[in-house]
Design a protein around this motif. Structure first.
Motif, PDB file in Angstrom:
ATOM      1  N   SER A   1       0.810  -1.219   0.000  1.00 25.62           N
ATOM      2  CA  SER A   1       0.000   0.000   0.000  1.00 25.62           C
ATOM      3  C   SER A   1       0.848   1.275   0.000  1.00 25.62           C
ATOM      4  O   SER A   1       0.682   2.161   0.866  1.00 25.62           O
ATOM      5  CB  SER A   1      -0.947   0.012   1.213  1.00 25.62           C
ATOM      6  N   PRO A   2       1.771   1.439  -0.959  1.00 26.25           N
ATOM      7  CA  PRO A   2       2.591   2.654  -0.992  1.00 26.25           C
ATOM      8  C   PRO A   2       1.767   3.863  -1.417  1.00 26.25           C
ATOM      9  O   PRO A   2       0.791   3.742  -2.151  1.00 26.25           O
ATOM     10  CB  PRO A   2       3.658   2.314  -2.040  1.00 26.25           C
ATOM     11  N   ARG A   3       2.182   5.024  -0.948  1.00 28.23           N
ATOM     12  CA  ARG A   3       1.476   6.260  -1.289  1.00 28.23           C
ATOM     13  C   ARG A   3       1.808   6.672  -2.724  1.00 28.23           C
ATOM     14  O   ARG A   3       2.939   6.552  -3.171  1.00 28.23           O
ATOM     15  CB  ARG A   3       1.880   7.371  -0.319  1.00 28.23           C
ATOM     16  N   LEU A   4       0.803   7.147  -3.424  1.00 28.01           N
ATOM     17  CA  LEU A   4       0.963   7.595  -4.799  1.00 28.01           C
ATOM     18  C   LEU A   4       1.992   8.730  -4.880  1.00 28.01           C
ATOM     19  O   LEU A   4       1.982   9.644  -4.051  1.00 28.01           O
ATOM     20  CB  LEU A   4      -0.384   8.101  -5.326  1.00 28.01           C
ATOM     21  N   ARG A   5       2.888   8.643  -5.836  1.00 25.24           N
ATOM     22  CA  ARG A   5       3.874   9.716  -6.016  1.00 25.24           C
ATOM     23  C   ARG A   5       3.250  10.875  -6.801  1.00 25.24           C
ATOM     24  O   ARG A   5       2.330  10.665  -7.596  1.00 25.24           O
ATOM     25  CB  ARG A   5       5.091   9.162  -6.763  1.00 25.24           C
ATOM     26  N   PRO A   6       3.741  12.107  -6.583  1.00 26.94           N
ATOM     27  CA  PRO A   6       3.158  13.277  -7.259  1.00 26.94           C
ATOM     28  C   PRO A   6       3.106  13.140  -8.780  1.00 26.94           C
ATOM     29  O   PRO A   6       2.131  13.577  -9.414  1.00 26.94           O
ATOM     30  CB  PRO A   6       4.087  14.422  -6.835  1.00 26.94           C
TER      31      PRO A   6
END
Length: 203
Positions: free
Chosen positions: A118-123
């Protein structure tokens, strides 16, 4: 080291990705028996892209990477066939396959997990989350994207966004299979972004 287990395989001319739903009609004895056993054991079966051969008849050659399918619902078609609604759960790599007397393919599989749960979306991939929102509005059926109304936080989840786009975008089988084989959610999103940019062309 990845957990390993034996898994019956259902080679199809489709690629099932985690979280995606798939409707099946079952009529061959080997697969009817497989579904019966899965129901008794509360287990799933593997869906793999068919690389060589046909979906019916002699055992076919499946891709080495596939997705475990779990049964969500079942019924009977108007012509008396067993119908199933399954959903993709875990990815796997088939290290070795064998054919039972019934013609059913069985594989020794190792489960594949994303490098970062569940990694955070990159910009740089925020555009893809917005694209997914628009697609879900257009299809008007969020059940296609994992069931229920997606929580806003899911659109910040790189793995979830990548799998839903892999499910809903008009990709060919080879493209979807390549995405399935990637362990890095960010690389998966970058491949999708590059493919969209390439399809859009110059200008």
């Amino acid at each position: 080291m990845a957990e390993s287990r034996s898994l019956p395989l259902f080679p199809l001319r489709t690629v099932l990705v985690p979280g995606a739903a798939l409707d099946l009609r079952i009529f061959e004895r080997r697969y009817l028996d497989m579904i019966r056993d899965c129901g008794r054991q509360g287990s799933g079966f593997g869906v793999c892209l068919l690389v060589d051969g046909d979906e019916v008849g002699a055992p076919a050659t499946p891709a080495a990477y596939g997705t475990e399918a779990v049964i969500e619902d079942f019924g009977t078609t108007p012509d008396g066939l067993l119908s199933l609604r399954v959903r993709g759960r875990r990815r796997f790599h088939a290290a070795a396959t064998r054919v039972r007397d019934s013609g059913l393919l069985v594989a020794d599989v190792a489960w594949r997990e994303d490098l970062a749960p569940s990694p955070r979306l990159r910009p740089e991939h925020a555009l893809l989350a917005e694209l997914l929102r628009r697609i879900l509005v257009q299809v008007g059926d969020v059940a296609l994207a994992g069931g229920g109304d997606p929580a806003p936080a899911l659109f910040e989840d790189a793995a979830w966004v990548g799998w839903r786009l892999a499910e809903l975008l008009p990709l060919d089988l080879a493209q979807r299979q390549r995405l399935l084989q990637l362990d890095d959610p960010h690389e998966r999103l970058q491949r999708l972004l590059d493919g969209i940019a390439e399809a859009a062309g110059p200008g």
